[in-house]
Each structure stands twice: as structure tokens, then as C-alpha cells.
Motif scaffolding. Structure first.
Motif, PDB file in Angstrom:
ATOM      1  N   MET A 197       0.842  -1.195   0.000  1.00 59.83           N
ATOM      2  CA  MET A 197       0.000   0.000   0.000  1.00 59.83           C
ATOM      3  C   MET A 197       0.875   1.242   0.000  1.00 59.83           C
ATOM      4  N   ASP A 198       0.258   2.366  -0.381  1.00 58.93           N
ATOM      5  CA  ASP A 198       0.911   3.661  -0.193  1.00 58.93           C
ATOM      6  C   ASP A 198       0.542   4.149   1.201  1.00 58.93           C
ATOM      7  N   VAL A 199       1.492   4.766   1.885  1.00 66.78           N
ATOM      8  CA  VAL A 199       1.267   5.197   3.267  1.00 66.78           C
ATOM      9  C   VAL A 199       1.470   6.705   3.388  1.00 66.78           C
ATOM     10  N   SER A 200       0.476   7.384   3.931  1.00 70.27           N
ATOM     11  CA  SER A 200       0.583   8.812   4.238  1.00 70.27           C
ATOM     12  C   SER A 200       0.571   8.979   5.755  1.00 70.27           C
ATOM     13  N   THR A 201       1.408   9.872   6.255  1.00 71.41           N
ATOM     14  CA  THR A 201       1.544  10.035   7.703  1.00 71.41           C
ATOM     15  C   THR A 201       1.377  11.493   8.109  1.00 71.41           C
ATOM     16  N   ILE A 202       0.448  11.736   9.026  1.00 69.68           N
ATOM     17  CA  ILE A 202       0.325  13.066   9.638  1.00 69.68           C
ATOM     18  C   ILE A 202       1.200  13.050  10.884  1.00 69.68           C
ATOM     19  N   ASP A 203       2.357  13.668  10.789  1.00 66.54           N
ATOM     20  CA  ASP A 203       3.330  13.618  11.887  1.00 66.54           C
ATOM     21  C   ASP A 203       3.470  14.979  12.574  1.00 66.54           C
ATOM     22  N   GLN A 204       2.367  15.721  12.618  1.00 69.75           N
ATOM     23  CA  GLN A 204       2.383  17.065  13.195  1.00 69.75           C
ATOM     24  C   GLN A 204       1.037  17.321  13.860  1.00 69.75           C
ATOM     25  N   MET A 205       1.049  17.894  15.046  1.00 68.43           N
ATOM     26  CA  MET A 205      -0.187  18.180  15.758  1.00 68.43           C
ATOM     27  C   MET A 205      -0.639  19.609  15.479  1.00 68.43           C
ATOM     28  N   PRO A 206      -1.958  19.862  15.499  1.00 67.11           N
ATOM     29  CA  PRO A 206      -2.454  21.226  15.295  1.00 67.11           C
ATOM     30  C   PRO A 206      -1.890  22.178  16.346  1.00 67.11           C
ATOM     31  N   ALA A 207      -1.723  23.426  15.945  1.00 65.32           N
ATOM     32  CA  ALA A 207      -1.176  24.434  16.863  1.00 65.32           C
ATOM     33  C   ALA A 207      -2.133  24.667  18.027  1.00 65.32           C
ATOM     34  N   GLY A 208      -1.564  24.987  19.194  1.00 66.41           N
ATOM     35  CA  GLY A 208      -2.389  25.325  20.348  1.00 66.41           C
ATOM     36  C   GLY A 208      -2.707  24.159  21.255  1.00 66.41           C
ATOM     37  N   ARG A 209      -2.408  22.933  20.820  1.00 67.16           N
ATOM     38  CA  ARG A 209      -2.688  21.780  21.672  1.00 67.16           C
ATOM     39  C   ARG A 209      -1.687  21.735  22.833  1.00 67.16           C
ATOM     40  N   GLN A 210      -2.195  21.655  24.057  1.00 67.19           N
ATOM     41  CA  GLN A 210      -1.312  21.549  25.216  1.00 67.19           C
ATOM     42  C   GLN A 210      -0.931  20.090  25.442  1.00 67.19           C
ATOM     43  N   PRO A 211       0.350  19.800  25.642  1.00 64.07           N
ATOM     44  CA  PRO A 211       0.753  18.410  25.915  1.00 64.07           C
ATOM     45  C   PRO A 211       0.057  17.890  27.176  1.00 64.07           C
ATOM     46  N   ILE A 212      -0.364  16.646  27.139  1.00 59.05           N
ATOM     47  CA  ILE A 212      -1.012  16.035  28.300  1.00 59.05           C
ATOM     48  C   ILE A 212       0.058  15.652  29.320  1.00 59.05           C
ATOM     49  N   GLU A 213      -0.116  16.092  30.554  1.00 62.15           N
ATOM     50  CA  GLU A 213       0.839  15.737  31.610  1.00 62.15           C
ATOM     51  C   GLU A 213       0.502  14.337  32.122  1.00 62.15           C
ATOM     52  N   THR A 214       1.504  13.462  32.106  1.00 63.28           N
ATOM     53  CA  THR A 214       1.285  12.065  32.479  1.00 63.28           C
ATOM     54  C   THR A 214       2.099  11.721  33.716  1.00 63.28           C
ATOM     55  N   TYR A 215       1.434  11.051  34.682  1.00 62.46           N
ATOM     56  CA  TYR A 215       2.091  10.683  35.936  1.00 62.46           C
ATOM     57  C   TYR A 215       1.834   9.209  36.239  1.00 62.46           C
ATOM     58  N   TRP A 216       2.822   8.600  36.861  1.00 56.94           N
ATOM     59  CA  TRP A 216       2.717   7.195  37.272  1.00 56.94           C
ATOM     60  C   TRP A 216       2.593   7.168  38.792  1.00 56.94           C
ATOM     61  N   ALA A 217       1.526   6.532  39.283  1.00 57.56           N
ATOM     62  CA  ALA A 217       1.295   6.446  40.729  1.00 57.56           C
ATOM     63  C   ALA A 217       0.997   5.002  41.115  1.00 57.56           C
ATOM     64  N   LYS A 218       1.246   4.662  42.362  1.00 58.80           N
ATOM     65  CA  LYS A 218       0.940   3.322  42.862  1.00 58.80           C
ATOM     66  C   LYS A 218      -0.564   3.231  43.181  1.00 58.80           C
ATOM     67  N   PRO A 219      -1.162   2.041  43.093  1.00 60.89           N
ATOM     68  CA  PRO A 219      -2.608   1.882  43.331  1.00 60.89           C
ATOM     69  C   PRO A 219      -3.065   2.382  44.699  1.00 60.89           C
ATOM     70  N   GLU A 220      -2.189   2.288  45.695  1.00 62.17           N
ATOM     71  CA  GLU A 220      -2.594   2.727  47.033  1.00 62.17           C
ATOM     72  C   GLU A 220      -2.780   4.255  47.115  1.00 62.17           C
ATOM     73  N   MET A 221      -2.405   4.961  46.045  1.00 65.01           N
ATOM     74  CA  MET A 221      -2.581   6.412  46.018  1.00 65.01           C
ATOM     75  C   MET A 221      -3.921   6.799  45.388  1.00 65.01           C
ATOM     76  N   PHE A 222      -4.825   5.832  45.230  1.00 63.78           N
ATOM     77  CA  PHE A 222      -6.089   6.080  44.540  1.00 63.78           C
ATOM     78  C   PHE A 222      -6.914   7.175  45.225  1.00 63.78           C
ATOM     79  N   SER A 223      -6.870   7.220  46.550  1.00 68.41           N
ATOM     80  CA  SER A 223      -7.632   8.249  47.272  1.00 68.41           C
ATOM     81  C   SER A 223      -7.135   9.647  46.908  1.00 68.41           C
TER      82      SER A 223
END
Length: 683
Positions: A427-453
Motif C-alpha cells: 500500500m501507499d502510506v501517508s503520515t500526519i506527523d504534526q499536531m495542530p497548533a495550540g494543543r497543550q501536551p497532556i501531563e502524564t504521571y505514574w502512581a501506585k494503586p494505594e494512592m487512589f484516594s
């Protein structure tokens, strides 16, 4: 000696009885050729180097004389350490054996011994993995093969050596001289010899380079042949639309296209103008704007006098796409409709008639689009979103609704470069490798299950700012076999936690009816439901810009690509969004996945890392990966070779000389034997 001898069953070789032949068959070795091409998965190295040339922690082999009495000490429960000083040339070093106390009685002052192990440059110590009295005899590099019961590595080495002596000269060359010279590749038989009986590291490297290229070229040759035949027999129709009209439509959109969106749109429109049917994959990260590109393509198809269809995996996604496309296309006079299993009775009959008469220009739907009752007036463009969620036959049913319509597949699951060149080599492959302007990066954090509260307190604060949250669980109900959280219990827990606060907690999972799911999603989209507890049913196709928190329970149970898809459900509005991964992974692999998720929002980088951690088979599921079991090629490391092989294969099948010149006879024979020239084998 001829190539035909290679097809002889291994059971006819001297020294291979029925039991051993059965064991070899379990390894995939049935013929002499299978045996010669059964390569080692690693090598043990016994080269003797001067210790001044051995790097820290490098595995090496030394020969030395015992210089003093062995010292044996015990620690822990039944653990021991045996230390011996050795005189190795001009160096006095220590050799250490762990948990081999019996070796003390075998070592005497003045004995010459050979020791193989890891060299500690700082302590001048070698930790013995193997050793023997006297000097080691045999090859400096010993191949190690994957084996099963009834045959050892040593026995397999002897069997392969016998096969090489008797049949090695019969191995035919399959690559043309032109490619051998271009890449300075070793002859095929010489490469096989070097894989089994290498004289040095360089021979292994050059042999592997040659055989990996051959393996990838043959695979890509088949893919490019499929692509060529599909293109030539497609009988596509060139669409005639006014470019200025399409440009004006794109310019009138409520937002500016990114450079990447403009590039892939141009690639798609150029395909649509050709006489051959388009067969293209459009991939782009979550939120990169694939739907807008699809809208432009659909608009062009309608302006050319054709109908367009967009098939999606869920009703939720169908409704959302329909709403988006209605807003974009209806003002331009394009008639848009949505068809799902929920459309019934007279409404459905009326829609069927409108589709067949051409009164509907664009239809968005689920599997309902491929039912026999659905007939189009003039289907010219068939788009499948999240195409990996549909089977080959389902996609084929949609395209059969028109006369060789252009085909566009879309996916929001970023595909690693090597898999894109392999899985979609035809197949031919096209790739959108750029995000629209103005999008704020999502902040991602790793926590242990006991921190659910604490996580719930954070969710509560976000809701106080009029935002919403998802909580994802891997299971619907409690399982006796898996110690993981389930959606029903977590829903009850959160509902109890937020009782009396005015915060509404919804529940969504795959066992609910379509009407129940729709009611829950409608409430969430309207902000009447503030927290949605769900299984991965929301992984694709839920667009609620007001949601700013994604909580994933037992996140270690998901692959990186799936976690990225889930994370992509938030961050679709203007507010800062967060992804909280609740996980307590026990394996280093699981911990690595959590670390990578917190480091990047780039779906393409994540897909590459996912491929490294899980392998190609697990990336898509081994049963549906569509990849051959390569003997040597590693898609994690051989990207450049794969790319070169794909380019070479594409050039070869288009050259007239390829079909007549005797230099390419072996490659033509491969295509014939593999079925690549049989039209009925091509989708």
C-alpha cells in the motif's frame, strides 16, 4: 550435486533416525535446506585476547596457571565462593567460581586451565561461567542453536556440519549480480557457511547482512508484486473535480491545516485523479486531524459526481464523525447521512432508497454499511477508520459496493516505521506527523494503586473547575484468575466516595446494550455525568473536549500504544489535561512502559518503543500480525535494510528486464512458487 538435493528429507541423512527426525520437525526442519538455513540465535566466543585489550564486563576466555591454593568461603544458605589466583602471561589475576565448591579439589598449584567468563577490569577478576583443565580445543566461535529434547546443541552442530560437507555446494544463488555488486554482498553459500562455521566476528556480520537483505528483499518483492497487480487490474476511475473548488473548501474551514495535513491531502487527491484505484493508508496520532483530511477527500469525490462512505467500528464513533462531517460538508450542499444498526423501520428503508438513487452524497456508518441491502448509486471513495478493527472480508465488502472505488484506510494507532513498510508494503502510506497548533501536551504521571484516594481528590478538584474525568479498568467484573481492578467494583467505590457531593459517576462497558451505551455517552458528553468509569470501549471514538483527566487502573496490563490511545481521549479541548497511570508492575518491562509513558506524548516514538518491548507478533497479536517469521531479520534493528529492500523490489517489478533476463530467473521463480503471481491470492 544440484539444488534439488536440498529438498531431500533430513530423515534420509546418515545418522538421523525417526525419533531425531521427529524432533527436528518440531524445530521446523524437514529438509536438508531447512537444516542448512536453521541459523544460530547466538554465539559463544572463546577467542584468547591479551587482557590489555579486554574491556570491562566483556566476556572473554583466558588460559593461565594456578598460582596459589584455592580459597573457599561459604555465605548465606548453601552459597559459596571459590577464589583462585592465576598467572596469565604477565598478569596475576583472580578467577572466581560461585556455588561450585567441588572445583577446589580439582584445582592444584601449577595446573594449566582455560576459563571463560566476565572480566572485571577494575578488580582484575574473571567470574567463571565455563572452565576446563588444559587448553581449550575447537573453534574460537561456537554457534548456539535453539533445540528441543532428544537433540543437544552439540549434536545439532554435528548434524549441520555433515549436511554442509555433503550438500553445501548445492545452495543456489538467488540474488542477481547487479544487487550483489551494488551492496558488496557475500555469495549465498558462503554466507550460510559463515553463519554456521565463522572464523571471526566480521564473517558473522557480513553473512548476516547478506542473508537479512535477501530475506527482506524476497518479502518486499512479494508485496510490491501484489501492489503492481492490484494497481494494474483495479480499473479505477479518474475523478474530475475542480482543484480551485477543493482549495476554496479547505481554505474555508474554521481552522488552518497543518503542513502535514496539507501534504497528505495532496497525496490523496493526486491518487483520486489517477486511472488506477487508490489503495492508501492514512496514519496519524490521536488528535492530529485525520477526520478533516477525510472530509476534504469526501468533498472532492462528491464534486466529481461520486458518493463517499466512511465505515467506523462503533456507533459512538459513527455519530461523532457524522456530527463533524455534517458541520463541515452540509453548508457546501453535500448531503450527509448516518447508518447504524440503530436505524430501523421506515427510516432505514427511506435511507436505502436515497443511497441507491444518489440523494445521499456521503454516508457514515458501522458494519451496517456492508449489509446486502445497502446499494450505492455511484460509490467512488470508501474510507475505513480504525481499519485494524475490521477483517479483510469486511473491508472488501465495502469496496465491492462500488465499481473499483478509491480506498483509504485510516488509523490513529501509530505504526512503527518497520511495520508500516512490512505490513503495508503493498500500500501507499501517508503520515500526519504534526499536531495542530495550540494543543497543550497532556501531563502524564505514574502512581501506585494505594494512592487512589489522592487521585480521587485531584479528580474532585478538576470537576470543581467544571471539567470531567475517565477512569479505565481492564475488566468488567471481578475475576478469580486475574488480580486486577474491574469496572463494576471501581464504579461502586467512586460513587460511594463522591456520595452527596453532586458528582455523578457513570458506568460504560461492552456488555451493555447499544441504547444503554448511547445514554451513558450522551450524559457524559452533556456534562450530566462527571466521572465515567469504563473498560477500553472508550479507547477509540469518544470525543468530549471537556474531559481533562484520564485515570487508568492496572496500567501495566496495557501495551504502550493502547495506553496512548486511552490518553488521547483527554486533551481535546483548550484546558490542561492529565493522564494518571495507577500501576505496580513487577517486571522491568512493565516499569519501563510506565516510565516511557511519562516521558513523551509522541505516539510514533511510543509505537517504536512498544515494538522493541513486545515484538512484532504481540504488537498486533501474533495471529493477525500478517508478518512472516523471519529467520534473521529483526524489524527493530534492520529498518535501513528493509527500506532499501522495499525500494529495490519496487524498481525490479517495474523493469521489463526483470521478466526476461536470466539474471533474475531465481527471483521470478520465487514469485511463482510463493503464489504472488496468482490473482486470486490477492485481496
Amino acid at each position: 550435486m544440484t539444488a534439488q538435493d536440498l529438498t531431500m528429507p533430513v530423515s534420509e541423512m546418515n545418522g538421523i533416525g525417526p525419533e531425531r527426525a521427529k524432533t527436528l520437525a518440531e524445530l521446523g526442519v524437514h529438509t536438508v535446506e531447512d537444516l542448512l538455513f536453521y541459523f544460530p540465535f547466538r554465539y559463544d566466543h572463546y577467542e584468547i585476547k591479551d587482557l590489555s585489550q579486554v574491556a570491562h564486563n566483556e566476556k572473554t576466555t583466558i588460559i593461565g596457571k594456578v598460582h596459589g591454593e584455592p580459597s573457599l568461603s561459604f555465605y548465606g544458605r548453601k552459597k559459596s565462593r571459590l577464589t583462585v589466583r592465576l598467572l596469565v602471561d604477565r598478569y596475576l589475576v583472580k578467577a572466581v567460581w560461585f556455588n561450585q565448591p567441588f572445583a577446589k579439589k580439582q584445582l592444584n598449584v601449577g595446573d594449566e586451565i582455560t576459563v571463560t567468563g566476565k572480566w572485571d577490569l577494575h578488580r582484575k577478576t574473571i567470574t567463571a561461567a565455563e572452565w576446563k583443565k588444559g587448553r581449550r580445543t575447537g573453534d574460537a566461535i561456537a554457534p548456539v542453536y535453539s533445540v528441543k529434547a532428544n537433540v543437544t546443541v552439540k549434536q545439532l552442530r554435528k548434524i549441520i556440519a555433515a549436511a554442509w560437507r555433503q550438500y553445501g555446494r548445492a545452495i543456489p544463488e538467488v540474488l542477481p549480480d547487479s544487487l550483489l555488486k551494488t551492496y558488496r554482498l557475500a555469495a549465498r553459500a558462503e554466507a550460510v557457511r559463515a553463519m554456521h562455521f565463522p572464523k571471526n566476528h566480521k564473517e558473522i556480520r557480513l553473512a548476516r547482512r547478506r542473508l537479512v537483505y535477501e530475506e527482506l528483499l524476497l518479502f518486499q518483492l512479494k508485496m510490491q508484486m501484489f501492489k503492481k497487480i492490484r494497481r494494474e487490474r483495479s480499473g479505477g476511475v479518474a475523478m474530475r473535480f475542480k482543484e480551485e473548488d477543493v482549495r476554496r473548501f479547505a481554505a474555508g474551514l474554521p481552522f488552518s491545516l497543518t503542513d502535514a495535513q496539507q501534504r497528505v491531502t495532496q497525496e490523496i487527491l493526486q491518487d483520486m485523479c489517477r486511472n488506477q484505484r487508490m489503495n492508501r493508508l492514512l496514519q496519524g496520532d490521536v488528535g492530529s486531524g485525520k477526520t478533516v483530511v477525510a472530509a476534504i477527500a469526501l468533498y472532492a469525490a462528491v464534486r466529481a459526481g461520486f458518493q463517499g462512505a466512511l465505515m467506523v467500528p462503533t456507533e459512538i464513533l459513527a455519530e461523532q464523525h457524522a456530527a463533524s462531517l455534517h458541520d463541515l460538508l452540509t453548508p457546501q450542499g453535500v448531503r450527509v447521512a448516518v447508518l447504524t444498526s440503530s436505524v430501523k423501520g421506515n427510516v432505514r428503508k427511506t435511507m436505502m432508497r436515497a443511497l441507491e438513487s444518489g440523494e445521499i452524497d456521503v454516508v457514515i456508518g458501522t458494519h451496517a454499511l456492508i449489509q446486502n441491502e445497502v446499494r450505492f448509486h455511484r460509490l467512488g471513495l470508501a474510507i475505513t477508520d480504525e481499519q485494524h478493527r475490521f477483517g479483510v472480508m469486511q473491508r472488501r465488502h465495502l469496496t465491492s459496493k462500488g465499481h473499483s472505488p478509491d480506498v483509504l484506510y485510516m488509523t490513529a494507532t501509530p505504526i512503527p516505521r518497520t511495520l508500516a513498510l512490512s505490513l503495508y508494503g503493498d500500500m501507499d502510506v501517508s503520515t500526519i506527523d504534526q499536531m495542530p497548533a495550540g494543543r497543550q501536551p497532556i501531563e502524564t504521571y505514574w502512581a501506585k494503586p494505594e494512592m487512589f484516594s489522592r487521585v480521587l481528590r485531584f479528580v474532585k478538584r478538576e470537576i470543581a473547575h467544571d471539567h470531567q474525568a475517565y477512569v479505565i479498568c481492564p475488566l468488567i467484573e471481578e475475576s478469580d484468575k486475574l488480580d486486577v481492578q474491574n469496572a463494576i467494583d471501581v464504579h461502586a467505590q467512586i460513587a460511594n466516595e463522591f456520595s452527596g457531593t453532586g458528582i455523578n459517576v457513570g458506568l460504560l462497558h461492552g456488555r451493555m446494550s447499544a441504547d444503554e451505551k448511547e445514554a451513558v455517552m450522551e450524559a457524559f458528553a452533556a456534562n450530566r455525568c462527571h466521572v465515567l468509569v469504563s473498560t477500553t470501549v472508550v479507547e477509540v471514538g469518544v470525543d468530549v473536549p471537556n474531559a481533562t483527566v484520564m485515570v487508568v487502573y492496572d496500567a501495566e496490563r496495557f501495551g504502550l500504544s493502547q495506553l496512548h490511545q486511552l490518553r488521547g481521549r483527554v486533551g481535546r479541548g483548550n484546558a490542561q489535561s492529565y493522564c494518571l497511570l495507577l500501576a505496580d508492575p513487577k517486571s522491568e518491562n512493565g516499569k519501563q512502559r510506565m516510565r516511557i509513558m511519562t516521558e513523551t506524548n509522541d505516539g510514533f516514538r511510543l509505537s517504536e518503543e512498544d515494538l522493541k518491548l513486545r515484538g512484532a507478533g504481540d504488537f498486533f497479536g501474533s495471529a493477525q500480525s500478517g508478518l512472516p517469521a523471519f529467520k534473521l531479520a529483526d524489524l527493530n534493528h534492520d529498518y535501513r535494510t528493509l527500506k532499501a529492500a522495499r525500494e529495490d523490489a519496487a524498481k525490479l517489478v517495474e523493469q521489463p528486464a526483470f521478466w526476461t533476463d536470466k539474471d533474475y530467473a531465481s527471483l521470478r521463480r520465487y514469485l511463482e512458487d510463493s503464489g504472488a503471481l496468482q490473482l486470486e491470492k490477492i485481496d
